[in-house]
Design a protein around this motif. Structure first.
Motif, PDB file in Angstrom:
ATOM      1  N   ALA A 105       0.802  -1.230   0.000  1.00  0.00           N
ATOM      2  CA  ALA A 105       0.000   0.000   0.000  1.00  0.00           C
ATOM      3  C   ALA A 105       0.833   1.277   0.000  1.00  0.00           C
ATOM      4  O   ALA A 105       0.375   2.334   0.427  1.00  0.00           O
ATOM      5  CB  ALA A 105      -1.006   0.010   1.165  1.00  0.00           C
ATOM      6  N   LYS A 129       2.830   1.601  -5.110  1.00  0.00           N
ATOM      7  CA  LYS A 129       3.597   1.015  -6.214  1.00  0.00           C
ATOM      8  C   LYS A 129       2.744   0.831  -7.458  1.00  0.00           C
ATOM      9  O   LYS A 129       3.136   1.203  -8.557  1.00  0.00           O
ATOM     10  CB  LYS A 129       4.143  -0.373  -5.828  1.00  0.00           C
ATOM     11  CG  LYS A 129       5.018  -0.401  -4.608  1.00  0.00           C
ATOM     12  CD  LYS A 129       5.477  -1.824  -4.309  1.00  0.00           C
ATOM     13  CE  LYS A 129       4.354  -2.813  -4.032  1.00  0.00           C
ATOM     14  NZ  LYS A 129       3.536  -2.462  -2.852  1.00  0.00           N
ATOM     15  N   GLY A 130       1.588   0.216  -7.274  1.00  0.00           N
ATOM     16  CA  GLY A 130       0.733  -0.105  -8.411  1.00  0.00           C
ATOM     17  C   GLY A 130       0.206   1.145  -9.100  1.00  0.00           C
ATOM     18  O   GLY A 130       0.181   1.221 -10.332  1.00  0.00           O
ATOM     19  N   THR A 131      -0.196   2.118  -8.293  1.00  0.00           N
ATOM     20  CA  THR A 131      -0.706   3.378  -8.833  1.00  0.00           C
ATOM     21  C   THR A 131       0.367   4.053  -9.677  1.00  0.00           C
ATOM     22  O   THR A 131       0.107   4.481 -10.804  1.00  0.00           O
ATOM     23  CB  THR A 131      -1.146   4.305  -7.676  1.00  0.00           C
ATOM     24  OG1 THR A 131      -2.164   3.630  -6.923  1.00  0.00           O
ATOM     25  CG2 THR A 131      -1.667   5.628  -8.190  1.00  0.00           C
ATOM     26  N   ARG A 153      -4.720   2.210   2.234  1.00  0.00           N
ATOM     27  CA  ARG A 153      -5.340   0.903   1.966  1.00  0.00           C
ATOM     28  C   ARG A 153      -6.770   0.884   2.496  1.00  0.00           C
ATOM     29  O   ARG A 153      -7.678   0.341   1.863  1.00  0.00           O
ATOM     30  CB  ARG A 153      -4.489  -0.217   2.597  1.00  0.00           C
ATOM     31  CG  ARG A 153      -4.946  -1.661   2.355  1.00  0.00           C
ATOM     32  CD  ARG A 153      -5.235  -2.034   0.906  1.00  0.00           C
ATOM     33  NE  ARG A 153      -4.302  -1.624  -0.115  1.00  0.00           N
ATOM     34  CZ  ARG A 153      -3.283  -2.338  -0.575  1.00  0.00           C
ATOM     35  NH1 ARG A 153      -3.054  -3.534  -0.109  1.00  0.00           N
ATOM     36  NH2 ARG A 153      -2.505  -1.867  -1.518  1.00  0.00           N
ATOM     37  N   MET A 178       3.397  13.252  -0.433  1.00  0.00           N
ATOM     38  CA  MET A 178       3.264  13.501  -1.870  1.00  0.00           C
ATOM     39  C   MET A 178       1.923  12.996  -2.387  1.00  0.00           C
ATOM     40  O   MET A 178       1.424  11.973  -1.931  1.00  0.00           O
ATOM     41  CB  MET A 178       4.393  12.801  -2.644  1.00  0.00           C
ATOM     42  CG  MET A 178       5.777  13.320  -2.297  1.00  0.00           C
ATOM     43  SD  MET A 178       7.087  12.267  -2.991  1.00  0.00           S
ATOM     44  CE  MET A 178       7.103  12.785  -4.713  1.00  0.00           C
TER      45      MET A 178
HETATM   46  O1  CDP Z   1       0.548  -1.183  -5.108  1.00  0.00           O
HETATM   47  P1  CDP Z   1       0.568  -0.737  -3.678  1.00  0.00           P
HETATM   48  O2  CDP Z   1      -0.004  -1.756  -2.741  1.00  0.00           O
HETATM   49  O3  CDP Z   1       1.916  -0.276  -3.223  1.00  0.00           O
HETATM   50  O4  CDP Z   1      -0.343   0.565  -3.546  1.00  0.00           O
HETATM   51  P2  CDP Z   1      -1.646   0.966  -4.432  1.00  0.00           P
HETATM   52  O5  CDP Z   1      -2.542  -0.178  -4.622  1.00  0.00           O
HETATM   53  O6  CDP Z   1      -1.152   1.701  -5.622  1.00  0.00           O
HETATM   54  O7  CDP Z   1      -2.444   1.907  -3.419  1.00  0.00           O
HETATM   55  C1  CDP Z   1      -2.060   3.148  -3.120  1.00  0.00           C
HETATM   56  C2  CDP Z   1      -3.287   3.969  -2.774  1.00  0.00           C
HETATM   57  O8  CDP Z   1      -2.779   5.175  -2.251  1.00  0.00           O
HETATM   58  C3  CDP Z   1      -4.152   4.339  -3.983  1.00  0.00           C
HETATM   59  O9  CDP Z   1      -5.489   4.466  -3.579  1.00  0.00           O
HETATM   60  C4  CDP Z   1      -3.592   5.674  -4.414  1.00  0.00           C
HETATM   61  O10 CDP Z   1      -4.545   6.512  -5.016  1.00  0.00           O
HETATM   62  C5  CDP Z   1      -3.129   6.273  -3.087  1.00  0.00           C
HETATM   63  N1  CDP Z   1      -1.942   7.148  -3.161  1.00  0.00           N
HETATM   64  C6  CDP Z   1      -0.837   6.845  -3.910  1.00  0.00           C
HETATM   65  O11 CDP Z   1      -0.802   5.799  -4.579  1.00  0.00           O
HETATM   66  N2  CDP Z   1       0.274   7.667  -3.945  1.00  0.00           N
HETATM   67  C7  CDP Z   1       0.266   8.786  -3.212  1.00  0.00           C
HETATM   68  N3  CDP Z   1       1.357   9.573  -3.228  1.00  0.00           N
HETATM   69  C8  CDP Z   1      -0.833   9.105  -2.420  1.00  0.00           C
HETATM   70  C9  CDP Z   1      -1.934   8.251  -2.406  1.00  0.00           C
END
Ligand code: CDP
Ligand code: CDP
Length: 218
Positions: free
Chosen positions: A14, A17-19, A142, A195
């Motif tokens: 969370a 990374k994926g975003t 998350r 950020m």
């Molecule tokens: O892939 P990973 O588990 O690392 O994270 P993700 O599924 O991309 O989840 C990140 C969440 O945090 C999403 O809802 C994004 O919109 C949010 N977020 C982000 O990705 N980056 C930021 N700098 C702030 C919020």
């Protein structure tokens, strides 16, 4: 004309990374692979078959993974978070999934996110990013992804529960003997705590440009 560009993105659960990986791939015109889905699919199969994800029956399930497994909509539930981490600690499972990950990017490059992309899967990737955020920020992110009710009266307790689950999984992922969660020595660390996702993308594109000279649009 130029080598297919591979961008390796690792970090704890969370962190974003994926975003980032999805948006980076879109900006650069590269294919994107969420490698966590592979482990989630194996964990899902173990649960469906009534098998303990910590046992070596996971090797056989890893061999059976097809595209259809990765397209299931029940891979991002808490039980599968735990099962994925348990199957991912097994060397035999990881070995089966290595070729899938390498072949994905062999022809046209790609952006891959996971735990061991920069350390094991593509140790020679020209761009490696290690994405982090504080446990509190990650738990809130998350929880917001999962939460139906942003005004829930027990919001704080729910976030605390998510934080405990993330901490347990990160400890298992970082503490395991095979392919532990770790920043490669040549990875660029981005602490995303303060950020926005837009700011993280801009920073990542700046790093890609400085490391490869690659233009930032398709
Ligand atoms: O892939 P990973 O588990 O690392 O994270 P993700 O599924 O991309 O989840 C990140 C969440 O945090 C999403 O809802 C994004 O919109 C949010 N977020 C982000 O990705 N980056 C930021 N700098 C702030 C919020
Ligand atoms: O989205 P989130 O960061 O919560 O998890 P994920 O990236 O979907 O990964 C789920 C689990 O798969 C992780 O907790 C790791 O145990 C495992 N995993 C791994 O070992 N190596 C990878 N390259 C990707 C995921």
């Amino acid at each position: 004309s130029r080598l297919p560009l591979i961008i390796a993105i690792d970090g704890p659960a969370a962190a974003g990374k994926g975003t980032l990986a999805r948006r980076l791939a879109e900006s650069l015109g590269l294919p994107y692979l969420d490698t966590g889905l592979l482990y989630r699919a194996v964990g899902r199969r173990m649960l469906d078959a009534g098998l303990d994800p910590a046992t070596d029956a996971a090797e056989d399930q890893a061999r059976r993974i097809t595209l259809a497994d990765l397209e299931r909509d029940d891979l991002r539930v808490p039980a599968v978070d735990r099962a994925a981490s348990l199957v991912a600690s097994q060397q035999a499972v990881r070995t089966i999934l290595v070729d899938t990950q390498r072949n994905f990017a062999r022809a046209g490059g790609g952006v891959l996110d996971g735990r061991d992309i920069g350390t094991v899967i593509f140790p020679d990737a020209p761009v490696k990013l290690f994405i982090t955020a504080s446990p509190t920020a990650r738990a809130r992110r998350r929880w917001e992804q999962m939460a139906a009710d942003l005004d829930a009266p027990d919001r704080a307790a729910q976030i605390a529960r998510v934080a405990a689950e993330l901490a347990a999984r990160d400890a298992a992922d970082a503490g395991r003997a095979v392919a532990p969660l770790r920043a490669a020595p040549d990875a660029v660390l981005i602490d995303t705590d303060a950020m926005t996702a837009d700011e993280v993308l801009a920073e990542a594109l700046r790093i890609v440009r400085s490391r490869t000279g690659r233009l930032t649009t398709v």
